[in-house]
Design a protein around this motif. Structure first.
Motif, short mmCIF file in Angstrom:
data_model
loop_
_atom_site.label_atom_id
_atom_site.label_comp_id
_atom_site.label_asym_id
_atom_site.label_seq_id
_atom_site.Cartn_x
_atom_site.Cartn_y
_atom_site.Cartn_z
N THR A 317 -3.80 -0.84 -6.04
CA THR A 317 -5.14 -0.27 -6.12
C THR A 317 -5.57 0.30 -4.78
OG1 THR A 317 -6.05 -2.47 -5.68
CG2 THR A 317 -5.85 -1.80 -7.98
N TYR A 318 -6.60 1.18 -4.83
CA TYR A 318 -7.15 1.80 -3.62
C TYR A 318 -7.84 0.74 -2.77
CZ TYR A 318 -9.59 5.30 -0.80
OH TYR A 318 -10.08 6.06 0.23
N LEU A 319 -7.73 0.84 -1.45
CA LEU A 319 -8.29 -0.17 -0.55
C LEU A 319 -8.90 0.50 0.67
CD1 LEU A 319 -8.42 -3.26 0.32
CD2 LEU A 319 -6.32 -2.80 1.57
N GLU A 320 -10.04 -0.01 1.08
CA GLU A 320 -10.60 0.30 2.39
C GLU A 320 -10.30 -0.88 3.31
OE1 GLU A 320 -11.78 2.92 3.58
OE2 GLU A 320 -12.13 4.15 1.80
N GLY A 321 -9.89 -0.61 4.53
CA GLY A 321 -9.45 -1.66 5.43
C GLY A 321 -10.48 -2.72 5.69
N GLU A 322 -11.78 -2.36 5.68
CA GLU A 322 -12.83 -3.32 5.96
C GLU A 322 -12.87 -4.43 4.91
OE1 GLU A 322 -13.05 -0.13 6.03
OE2 GLU A 322 -13.54 0.37 8.11
N GLU A 323 -12.31 -4.19 3.73
CA GLU A 323 -12.34 -5.19 2.68
C GLU A 323 -11.44 -6.38 2.99
OE1 GLU A 323 -11.45 -3.49 -1.11
OE2 GLU A 323 -12.48 -1.63 -0.64
N LEU A 324 -10.50 -6.24 3.93
CA LEU A 324 -9.53 -7.31 4.17
C LEU A 324 -10.19 -8.60 4.63
CD1 LEU A 324 -6.43 -5.69 5.88
CD2 LEU A 324 -6.57 -6.73 3.63
N THR A 325 -11.34 -8.53 5.33
CA THR A 325 -11.99 -9.74 5.81
C THR A 325 -12.44 -10.63 4.66
OG1 THR A 325 -14.09 -8.54 5.94
CG2 THR A 325 -12.75 -8.66 7.94
N GLU A 326 -12.48 -10.10 3.43
CA GLU A 326 -12.92 -10.88 2.29
C GLU A 326 -11.77 -11.69 1.68
OE1 GLU A 326 -14.60 -8.17 -0.48
OE2 GLU A 326 -15.93 -7.23 0.98
N TYR A 327 -10.53 -11.50 2.14
CA TYR A 327 -9.38 -12.13 1.49
C TYR A 327 -8.72 -13.15 2.41
CZ TYR A 327 -9.79 -8.13 -1.68
OH TYR A 327 -10.24 -7.19 -2.56
N ASP A 328 -8.06 -14.14 1.79
CA ASP A 328 -7.22 -15.05 2.56
C ASP A 328 -5.88 -14.36 2.82
OD1 ASP A 328 -5.03 -16.17 0.49
OD2 ASP A 328 -6.92 -15.85 -0.54
N PRO A 329 -5.08 -14.86 3.77
CA PRO A 329 -3.84 -14.15 4.14
C PRO A 329 -2.85 -13.97 3.00
CG PRO A 329 -4.46 -15.68 5.88
CD PRO A 329 -5.39 -15.94 4.73
N LEU A 330 -2.74 -14.94 2.07
CA LEU A 330 -1.81 -14.78 0.96
C LEU A 330 -2.23 -13.63 0.05
CD1 LEU A 330 -0.98 -18.47 -0.06
CD2 LEU A 330 0.51 -16.83 1.10
N THR A 331 -3.54 -13.54 -0.24
CA THR A 331 -4.03 -12.42 -1.05
C THR A 331 -3.90 -11.11 -0.29
OG1 THR A 331 -5.61 -13.93 -2.10
CG2 THR A 331 -5.99 -11.57 -2.38
N ALA A 332 -4.14 -11.12 1.03
CA ALA A 332 -4.00 -9.91 1.82
C ALA A 332 -2.58 -9.38 1.77
CB ALA A 332 -4.42 -10.18 3.27
N HIS A 333 -1.58 -10.29 1.70
CA HIS A 333 -0.19 -9.82 1.60
C HIS A 333 0.05 -9.05 0.30
CE1 HIS A 333 4.15 -9.65 1.76
NE2 HIS A 333 4.21 -10.26 0.59
N GLN A 334 -0.60 -9.46 -0.78
CA GLN A 334 -0.45 -8.75 -2.04
C GLN A 334 -0.99 -7.32 -1.95
OE1 GLN A 334 -2.39 -11.19 -4.98
NE2 GLN A 334 -1.13 -12.97 -4.51
N LEU A 335 -1.79 -7.04 -0.93
CA LEU A 335 -2.38 -5.71 -0.73
C LEU A 335 -1.63 -4.91 0.32
CD1 LEU A 335 -6.08 -6.93 -0.68
CD2 LEU A 335 -5.05 -5.58 -2.47
N VAL A 336 -0.38 -5.30 0.66
CA VAL A 336 0.33 -4.63 1.75
C VAL A 336 0.55 -3.14 1.44
CG1 VAL A 336 2.58 -5.33 0.82
CG2 VAL A 336 2.37 -4.75 3.24
N LEU A 337 0.79 -2.77 0.19
CA LEU A 337 1.02 -1.35 -0.13
C LEU A 337 -0.27 -0.54 0.01
CD1 LEU A 337 3.46 -1.78 -3.15
CD2 LEU A 337 4.02 -1.02 -0.84
N PRO A 338 -1.40 -0.91 -0.63
CA PRO A 338 -2.63 -0.14 -0.41
C PRO A 338 -3.13 -0.22 1.03
CG PRO A 338 -3.07 -2.05 -1.80
CD PRO A 338 -1.59 -1.91 -1.70
N TYR A 339 -2.85 -1.34 1.74
CA TYR A 339 -3.26 -1.43 3.14
C TYR A 339 -2.47 -0.43 4.00
CZ TYR A 339 -3.98 -3.38 7.81
OH TYR A 339 -4.29 -3.54 9.14
N THR A 340 -1.17 -0.28 3.73
CA THR A 340 -0.37 0.71 4.46
C THR A 340 -0.89 2.11 4.17
OG1 THR A 340 1.56 -0.75 4.30
CG2 THR A 340 1.96 1.56 4.81
#
Length: 635
Positions: A317-340
């Motif tokens: 899914t589409y992601l804005e980088g500022e949203e990462l502070t809302e996630y724990d590190p395991l969930t943030a890893h699931q977003l590695v493709l939209p984060y890139t």
């Protein structure tokens, strides 16, 4: 056929309006994703050509529904109208002898016929809900519908050998050909199915709930009249429920009459009720600046053994980088493709390298499997908007920094694609952010009437994560702790207290407005209670990576010069206990030395991270995150 559908629509909206006016009702609006499995016995029915028996296949689709709920004690009845679309395919495999026109020899040719279909249904979905608690329900119901659109496309593919081709009328030689396409004939106009599942509801405002449903459904009727063709589906839904509570009944005062001698009527049946009254809010407002750290993102995609398919846990899914502070590190890893993809959008001159690898001899495919994995990640990034020309693909049998293949966990970690983003400044890792929150106590009066002794009352405040349980007494004063995060600029914030007695099925709400300016105010210069920085290391290494050093510089720039800092060292569970103890201490010590060089006045102590705070070791990303140091700032 259209007549019954029009009557169903009229009945639905008429019933919905009546329920809203005269009962405690709710309206629902939902969207769903479906994964479908098909079972059939098709040869030449409904216009398709006979290429063998088509028995199985899969597909996916979506559904949009609007429904009405009414109480049907102790259950709730929901009637919904839905539009459902899905696309899928059926396949089989055929083998037959064929004479090679060049060599004259007889060879065996294997082909795969494929029937792609697209369906659109209009459905009436009655269902019963059983309430399991404050947030959960089980759901069972039926699907009654008709097919509005049913198209197909039939193709045939040559699987083996590579030297055989189809010869088209225009002289071209191809490996697959179109056999026929069009509308299905003699399809069933009336379809009947059943479904079951469960629901979780999260309150977002007074009378509004966010729904998540998950379930399975089965189409009992065949899609075609000429041959059996049935569907199994897994359904994931999200949507809104809008409640319409019944207005309280106004009871006139009893009239006073002279004493009379009468025969007492039998006692009426008990009707449990619950009432809540807000008595007082004692609180203070705190505001100021808080220190936050972005959770670490493990820049790799891990694959199953012998597979080049990206696992489903990785989101697209589409992601804005500022949203990462809302996630724990395991969930943030699931977003590695939209984060890139976000980093690529933020840095138009950046370049991305994806490096595919395997775990070596225990995987089939070798270097080709590594290439396929890298290509799968490249295609996923392109689908997220990254220009293909900015992505470089590399592959090798083992990763550039491999984990220890002597361990099964190490081999699991080596089945990955590493993602490197070049010519992109390090994203702001440590930041100061304005905050405002209300801290205090809410006093509520609870009145339970005709509730059996021993039943529990559950109280929930919208801005608190704590669920309070207490006996449902006739008249009780309850003091609830309140800690509400407030928008910095908001003049008022809604506050809802919800009470529910699950066994009796009764509930009540209090709605109020918090006006921050009405409460005493404290200013906090720098709040560090929520700060936690996690910085990763390479496998079996205590060397500070360049990006880790840059993030430590960001941290020192925002800390007071004499702040108290705790550095926790951590390792994964691989290797010997002695080596892990040494590596834990060395990682914490080197980080402390680097911070002291940057800011000599910092008060720093080091320790080993307690085992209960570590990430799950059964996940490769969990072990990557455990190769780290944690930094916390003491108030």
């Amino acid at each position: 056929m259209a007549g019954w559908w029009i009557r169903a629509v009229g009945l639905f909206f008429g019933s919905a309006w009546s329920a809203v006016l005269f009962a405690q009702a709710a309206l629902t609006v939902r969207g769903a994703f479906l994964q479908t499995w098909q079972n059939a016995e098709l040869r030449s029915a409904a216009g398709i050509l006979d290429c063998g028996i088509l028995r199985s296949g899969s597909g996916s689709g979506w559904s949009l529904a609007a429904g009405m709920e009414i109480p049907l004690s102790p259950l709730r009845l929901e009637v919904a109208l839905a539009s459902t679309q899905f696309k899928g395919y059926l396949t089989t495999q055929n083998s037959f002898p064929f004479r090679d026109t060049v060599s004259g020899s007889v060879i065996e040719v294997t082909t795969k016929p494929r029937l792609e279909s697209s369906w659109l249904f209009a459905e009436l979905q009655p269902a019963l809900h059983a309430v399991l608690g404050k947030r959960f329900r089980t759901i069972v119901g039926f699907r009654i519908g008709t097919s509005l659109l049913a198209r197909f496309r039939q193709e045939e593919y040559i699987i083996d050998p590579d030297t055989v081709f189809f010869l088209l009328p225009d002289g071209r030689r191809v490996r697959n050909r179109l056999l026929t396409e069009g509308q299905f004939r003699q399809r069933n106009r009336f379809l009947l199915g059943a479904f079951a599942g469960f629901e979780h509801a999260a309150r977002i405002a007074r009378g509004w709930e966010w729904l998540q449903r998950f379930g399975v459904e089965y189409t009992a009727s065949s899609l075609l009249a000429e041959a059996p063709w049935r569907l199994w589906s897994v359904r994931a839904e999200m949507g809104l429920r809008i409640g319409f509570p019944t207005p309280p009944e106004v009871v006139p005062p009893p009239s006073v009459s002279p004493p009379q001698t009468t025969v007492a009527p039998p006692s009426p049946a008990l009707h449990p009720s619950l009432a809540l009254h807000m008595l007082n809010i004692e609180a203070r407002v705190q505001s100021g600046v808080e220190l936050l750290a972005t959770p670490p993102v493990v820049p790799s995609v891990f694959f199953a053994q012998n597979s080049a398919e990206i696992p489903e846990r990785y989101r697209r899914t589409y992601l804005e980088g500022e949203e990462l502070t809302e996630y724990d590190p395991l969930t943030a890893h699931q977003l590695v493709l939209p984060y890139t993809a976000f980093l690529a959008r933020r840095n138009p001159r950046s370049r991305i390298i994806v490096e595919g690898a395997t775990s070596g001899e225990d995987e089939l495919g070798g270097i080709q499997l590594a290439q396929q994995r890298a290509e799968a990640v490249r295609q996923a990034l392109v689908a997220l908007g990254v220009p293909a020309e900015r992505i470089t693909v590399r592959w090798s049998v083992l990763p550039r920094s491999p984990s220890n293949p002597a361990y099964a966990e190490g081999r699991q970690e080596n089945r990955r694609v590493d993602i490197l983003v070049l010519d992109a400044p390090v994203i702001e890792y440590v930041q100061r952010q304005q905050f405002r929150e209300l801290i205090g106590t809410l006093t509520v009066q609870v009145r339970c009437r005709d509730v059996p002794a021993g039943e529990l009352l559950e109280l929930d405040v919208t801005c608190s994560d704590t669920l309070h349980r207490l006996p449902c007494s006739p008249d009780t004063i309850v003091r609830l702790p309140v800690r509400c995060r407030l928008p910095v600029q908001a003049e008022s914030v809604p506050l809802v207290v919800r009470g529910i007695v699950p066994r009796s099925g009764i509930a009540a709400d209090i709605y109020s407005e918090l006006v921050p300016s009405e409460y005493p105010h404290d200013t906090v210069v720098l709040d560090v209670r929520c700060f936690r920085a996690i910085l990763r290391f390479e496998y079996n290494s205590a060397q500070l990576l360049p990006e880790v050093q840059e993030r430590l510089r960001q941290l020192v720039a925002l800390l007071p010069p004499s702040a108290s800092v705790v550095i926790y060292g951590s390792t994964d569970a691989l290797g010997t206990e002695q080596r892990n103890v040494e590596l834990t201490e060395e990682r914490a010590r080197r980080t402390a030395e680097f911070l002291r060089r940057l800011s000599p006045l910092l008060r720093i102590r080091t320790a080993a991270l307690p085992p209960e705070r570590k990430f799950p070791e059964h996940l490769p990303e969990g072990r990557f995150l455990n190769r780290s140091i944690w930094i916390e700032v003491e108030p």
